[in-house]
Structure formats: structure tokens, C-alpha cells
Motif scaffolding. Sequence first.
Motif, mmCIF file in Angstrom:
data_model
loop_
_atom_site.group_PDB
_atom_site.id
_atom_site.type_symbol
_atom_site.label_atom_id
_atom_site.label_comp_id
_atom_site.label_asym_id
_atom_site.label_seq_id
_atom_site.Cartn_x
_atom_site.Cartn_y
_atom_site.Cartn_z
ATOM 1 N N ALA A 154 0.893 -1.203 -0.170
ATOM 2 C CA ALA A 154 0.060 0.135 -0.027
ATOM 3 C C ALA A 154 0.764 1.258 0.056
ATOM 4 O O ALA A 154 0.569 2.051 -0.664
ATOM 5 N N SER A 155 1.891 1.257 1.071
ATOM 6 C CA SER A 155 2.738 2.465 0.748
ATOM 7 C C SER A 155 3.486 2.506 -0.569
ATOM 8 O O SER A 155 3.752 3.475 -1.174
ATOM 9 N N ALA A 158 1.304 3.969 -3.029
ATOM 10 C CA ALA A 158 0.943 5.388 -2.764
ATOM 11 C C ALA A 158 2.335 6.232 -3.175
ATOM 12 O O ALA A 158 2.365 7.259 -4.166
ATOM 13 N N TRP A 207 -1.842 6.685 2.331
ATOM 14 C CA TRP A 207 -2.107 5.071 2.501
ATOM 15 C C TRP A 207 -2.261 5.067 4.177
ATOM 16 O O TRP A 207 -1.641 5.809 4.770
ATOM 17 N N ALA A 212 -4.590 1.490 0.424
ATOM 18 C CA ALA A 212 -4.032 2.854 -0.507
ATOM 19 C C ALA A 212 -5.347 3.558 -0.956
ATOM 20 O O ALA A 212 -6.137 2.953 -1.330
#
Length: 239
Positions: A154-155, A158, A207, A212
Motif C-alpha cells: 500500500a505504501s 502511494a 495510505w 491505499a
Amino acid sequence: MLRPPRRRGRTTLLIAVAAVLGVVAGTCTGFLVQADRTPDKLPSLSQPVLTQAKGPAPEPLSATQDRQVKVDGDLRKLLLKRPSGARAADNTLGEDGWLSLDAYAETYDKPDTAFGDLGMAQFRRAAVINWQVTSTRYVEIRLVQYRQEVDLAASGAAKNAYYWAEREPDTDQWPIPGTGDGMVYVHNSPEHKAGYLDKYQAEAHAWRGDIALEMWIDDTKPVSKKAIMDLAERQMERL
């Protein structure tokens, strides 16, 4: 009339996938280094007994307090609700608010490549909502969730979005308060495309945990910082 836009990802999740491959490569290197070392003496199997702390056991978190319970439930319930006076956009994506892996990959410029990269990034599911505020203003919000058994995908997703948004010329950007590195972007020059009216756009990406956020506002008139920031802050508060 402004035709409802179709979102196109400008790249696949290269950052997230690269991080996964980095973990694998690092693990292999570790095995090679360890193979050349003299084995250490194993510690004794007898370990000291740990005494249990006194006092009552802590109460388990309620469903409203436990974030994992919230994000493992119906992801669509975490999306902002369509505001009063707005109507569903004509180009509603997905099925009943869900975007499957193949449907989400289709929103990228290279769907086949995106499908493979999203699989490697451990895509879990995606929820989407979009609405029309006026005859020319459209809003779309997506929450994309990853399993994250190997990497913080998710990081990575983003960061990938930040990279491409910042490459757009004549763009202003601001951090989203309380999100760490979440950002909103206002593109001050309109997009020109044959068959469409000129389109101004603002977007937000952030996120939290394994989710995200992707958000866009499109209009034939410039989109203000306040409009995109307000939506982004309220959406992140729900996560």
C-alpha cells in the motif's frame, strides 16, 4: 458536455514489486553469507521461567476500536458516501462498488502488465465510488487493499502515485494532515483530448496500513485545493 473520464494508471506498481524483489534478493544473499560462517554453539534448551504479571487481564478491543476488524469487513463501507444533491456518475466502475483484480488492472494504460504486477504486489481487493456534483464536475474515490504478507505494498502504491502526479507540469501540492506522507495535487493546466472538453484535475493519494487511497476530481473549471483537501481528509479519517 464533459464526458465522464475513464481513469488510466500511468504506470503499474513498479515500486512495490521492486521492493518485493529486493526482499527476495536480500534473503538469497543472507543464505550465501551464512553458508561460509562457522556454526555458532547452540544455547541451552533450559530457559528461565517467566512469572506472569499480577492484575486483571486487559479487556479485548471492541470492534469499533480494533482497526483490523474494520478494514477486514466490507471495504465499501469505509468509502465516503455520495453527498446530498450529487448523483451517481454515468461511468460507474466495477460491480456493486467492487473492482476485481482484472477490472482494476483494466484502468491502467497497460492492463496485461498491471495484472501481473498487481498479483506480485498481493492485491487483495478494491472498492470504488464515483459521483457527479454538477454537469461538469466528477469525483472518484478508490480504496485498494493488499495482503502485505511480504511487502508494504500500500505504501509502495502511494509512492508510485506521488511520483507520477509530481511529474505533471504546472502542479501545486500539499501534504494531507495526519497521514504521514499523503499528498493532494492540483493540476493548474487543463488536459486537452480530442472529442472531450478541456479538463482540469486534482488528485489525492495516501495510505494507511494495508489500504491505499486514490482520489480524483475533474471539471471544466480549475479545481481548488480546498475541494480536494476536504475530501481527502474526510476519507482518511474513515480509515
